[in-house]
Design a protein around this motif. Structure first.
Motif, PDB file in Angstrom:
ATOM      1  N   ILE A  11      48.065  61.100  28.319  1.00  6.29           N
ATOM      2  CA  ILE A  11      49.034  60.529  27.389  1.00  6.29           C
ATOM      3  C   ILE A  11      48.273  60.094  26.146  1.00  6.29           C
ATOM      4  CG2 ILE A  11      50.735  58.706  27.002  1.00  6.29           C
ATOM      5  CD1 ILE A  11      51.133  58.628  30.079  1.00  6.29           C
ATOM      6  N   LEU A  12      48.665  60.652  24.999  1.00  8.04           N
ATOM      7  CA  LEU A  12      48.021  60.343  23.727  1.00  8.04           C
ATOM      8  C   LEU A  12      48.992  59.593  22.823  1.00  8.04           C
ATOM      9  CD1 LEU A  12      46.385  63.826  23.052  1.00  8.04           C
ATOM     10  CD2 LEU A  12      45.223  61.772  23.859  1.00  8.04           C
ATOM     11  N   ARG A  13      48.474  58.575  22.138  1.00  9.17           N
ATOM     12  CA  ARG A  13      49.228  57.846  21.113  1.00  9.17           C
ATOM     13  C   ARG A  13      48.264  57.417  20.031  1.00  9.17           C
ATOM     14  NH1 ARG A  13      53.699  53.920  23.901  1.00  9.17           N
ATOM     15  NH2 ARG A  13      55.089  55.632  24.403  1.00  9.17           N
ATOM     16  N   ASP A  14      48.629  57.731  18.805  1.00 14.54           N
ATOM     17  CA  ASP A  14      47.797  57.343  17.668  1.00 14.54           C
ATOM     18  C   ASP A  14      46.344  57.776  17.860  1.00 14.54           C
ATOM     19  OD1 ASP A  14      50.037  56.105  16.460  1.00 14.54           O
ATOM     20  OD2 ASP A  14      49.674  54.285  17.633  1.00 14.54           O
ATOM     21  N   GLY A  15      46.159  58.958  18.442  1.00 17.75           N
ATOM     22  CA  GLY A  15      44.828  59.503  18.632  1.00 17.75           C
ATOM     23  C   GLY A  15      44.057  58.940  19.808  1.00 17.75           C
ATOM     24  N   LYS A  16      44.655  57.979  20.521  1.00 19.28           N
ATOM     25  CA  LYS A  16      43.976  57.365  21.663  1.00 19.28           C
ATOM     26  C   LYS A  16      44.570  57.884  22.963  1.00 19.28           C
ATOM     27  CE  LYS A  16      42.551  53.249  19.231  1.00 19.28           C
ATOM     28  NZ  LYS A  16      42.518  51.799  19.218  1.00 19.28           N
ATOM     29  N   ILE A  17      43.780  57.784  24.008  1.00 16.93           N
ATOM     30  CA  ILE A  17      44.199  58.273  25.320  1.00 16.93           C
ATOM     31  C   ILE A  17      44.383  57.082  26.257  1.00 16.93           C
ATOM     32  CG2 ILE A  17      41.837  58.632  26.134  1.00 16.93           C
ATOM     33  CD1 ILE A  17      42.853  61.252  27.414  1.00 16.93           C
ATOM     34  N   LEU A  18      45.430  57.145  27.065  1.00 16.61           N
ATOM     35  CA  LEU A  18      45.721  56.071  28.019  1.00 16.61           C
ATOM     36  C   LEU A  18      44.890  56.267  29.278  1.00 16.61           C
ATOM     37  CD1 LEU A  18      47.635  53.625  28.724  1.00 16.61           C
ATOM     38  CD2 LEU A  18      48.982  55.310  29.968  1.00 16.61           C
ATOM     39  N   VAL A  19      44.159  55.231  29.668  1.00 11.06           N
ATOM     40  CA  VAL A  19      43.379  55.266  30.903  1.00 11.06           C
ATOM     41  C   VAL A  19      43.709  54.039  31.735  1.00 11.06           C
ATOM     42  CG1 VAL A  19      41.469  56.623  29.970  1.00 11.06           C
ATOM     43  CG2 VAL A  19      41.389  54.130  29.824  1.00 11.06           C
ATOM     44  N   GLN A  20      43.493  54.163  33.031  1.00 12.22           N
ATOM     45  CA  GLN A  20      43.677  53.050  33.966  1.00 12.22           C
ATOM     46  C   GLN A  20      42.322  52.641  34.498  1.00 12.22           C
ATOM     47  OE1 GLN A  20      46.120  54.797  37.004  1.00 12.22           O
ATOM     48  NE2 GLN A  20      48.004  54.150  36.019  1.00 12.22           N
ATOM     49  N   ILE A 106      42.013  54.148  24.622  1.00 14.70           N
ATOM     50  CA  ILE A 106      40.676  54.302  24.064  1.00 14.70           C
ATOM     51  C   ILE A 106      40.552  55.628  23.317  1.00 14.70           C
ATOM     52  CG2 ILE A 106      39.591  52.829  25.810  1.00 14.70           C
ATOM     53  CD1 ILE A 106      38.560  55.274  27.192  1.00 14.70           C
ATOM     54  N   GLU A 107      39.611  55.656  22.411  1.00 16.06           N
ATOM     55  CA  GLU A 107      39.320  56.889  21.685  1.00 16.06           C
ATOM     56  C   GLU A 107      38.726  57.888  22.674  1.00 16.06           C
ATOM     57  OE1 GLU A 107      39.920  57.589  18.525  1.00 16.06           O
ATOM     58  OE2 GLU A 107      40.575  55.582  17.928  1.00 16.06           O
ATOM     59  N   PRO A 108      39.175  59.136  22.658  1.00 12.97           N
ATOM     60  CA  PRO A 108      38.619  60.126  23.590  1.00 12.97           C
ATOM     61  C   PRO A 108      37.094  60.218  23.529  1.00 12.97           C
ATOM     62  CG  PRO A 108      40.563  61.019  22.518  1.00 12.97           C
ATOM     63  CD  PRO A 108      40.258  59.703  21.845  1.00 12.97           C
ATOM     64  N   GLU A 109      36.533  60.065  22.339  1.00 13.65           N
ATOM     65  CA  GLU A 109      35.088  60.163  22.173  1.00 13.65           C
ATOM     66  C   GLU A 109      34.338  59.066  22.925  1.00 13.65           C
ATOM     67  OE1 GLU A 109      37.278  59.965  19.557  1.00 13.65           O
ATOM     68  OE2 GLU A 109      37.300  62.087  19.010  1.00 13.65           O
ATOM     69  N   GLN A 110      35.022  58.003  23.324  1.00 19.53           N
ATOM     70  CA  GLN A 110      34.383  56.891  24.029  1.00 19.53           C
ATOM     71  C   GLN A 110      34.315  57.101  25.540  1.00 19.53           C
ATOM     72  OE1 GLN A 110      36.925  53.718  22.521  1.00 19.53           O
ATOM     73  NE2 GLN A 110      35.226  52.980  21.275  1.00 19.53           N
ATOM     74  N   LEU A 111      34.964  58.130  26.047  1.00 23.95           N
ATOM     75  CA  LEU A 111      34.929  58.376  27.489  1.00 23.95           C
ATOM     76  C   LEU A 111      33.516  58.771  27.912  1.00 23.95           C
ATOM     77  CD1 LEU A 111      38.250  60.329  27.929  1.00 23.95           C
ATOM     78  CD2 LEU A 111      37.756  58.031  28.737  1.00 23.95           C
TER      79      LEU A 111
END
Length: 150
Positions: A11-20, A106-111
């Motif tokens: 799930i993406l919003r405003d370029g960020k990805i939802l993580v749990q 979080i920004e995908p690049e931060q994963l």
């Protein structure tokens, strides 16, 4: 060896990805979970996302990754095939419905593979914008997290 099938949402919003955050708080993962024997992958994904986040309906699902994972649990070795879908949830309010769940955008690049499960998926999610822009077909990934192996 235990065999499982799972489905999870990207799930993406405003370029960020939802993580749990996991129950123990030691790693992140995407929303979703195990598929029951009496349901399809899509039915199971919709059930899991509703149970976890209260999202009533997922639209425009697109299969992005298939991850063939091998990992250890206290009960032994697990072989899990995970289906990862880009999910459009519109402007639905997203908030955890289960006490143990915490979510973050979080920004995908931060994963980081060190604190994301399955670890082999993290580098692919860091490039999610490129994957989506190029319209690539679903990618198959092998993930091995058993005793120090990559």
């Amino acid at each position: 060896m235990l065999f499982r099938v799972a489905a999870r949402c990207i799930i993406l919003r405003d370029g960020k990805i939802l993580v749990q955050l996991s129950k123990k708080g030691d790693f992140y993962r995407l929303p979703g979970g195990r598929i029951r024997p009496d349901e399809t992958i899509v039915q199971g994904l919709q059930r899991e996302v509703h149970e976890e986040l209260g999202i009533e309906k997922i639209e425009n699902m697109r299969l992005i990754f298939i991850v063939d994972s091998f990992y250890k649990r206290r009960s032994g070795l697990v072989h899990e095939v995970g289906f990862y879908f880009l999910c459009d949830v519109g402007d639905a309010e997203i908030k955890p419905r289960e006490e143990h769940l915490r979510i973050e955008w979080i920004e995908p690049e931060q994963l980081d593979s060190k604190n994301f499960r399955p670890s082999a998926l993290a580098p692919h999610l860091r490039r999610i914008r490129e994957v989506l822009e190029n319209g690539l077909p679903a990618q198959y990934i092998i993930n091995v997290d058993v005793g120090g192996q990559d």
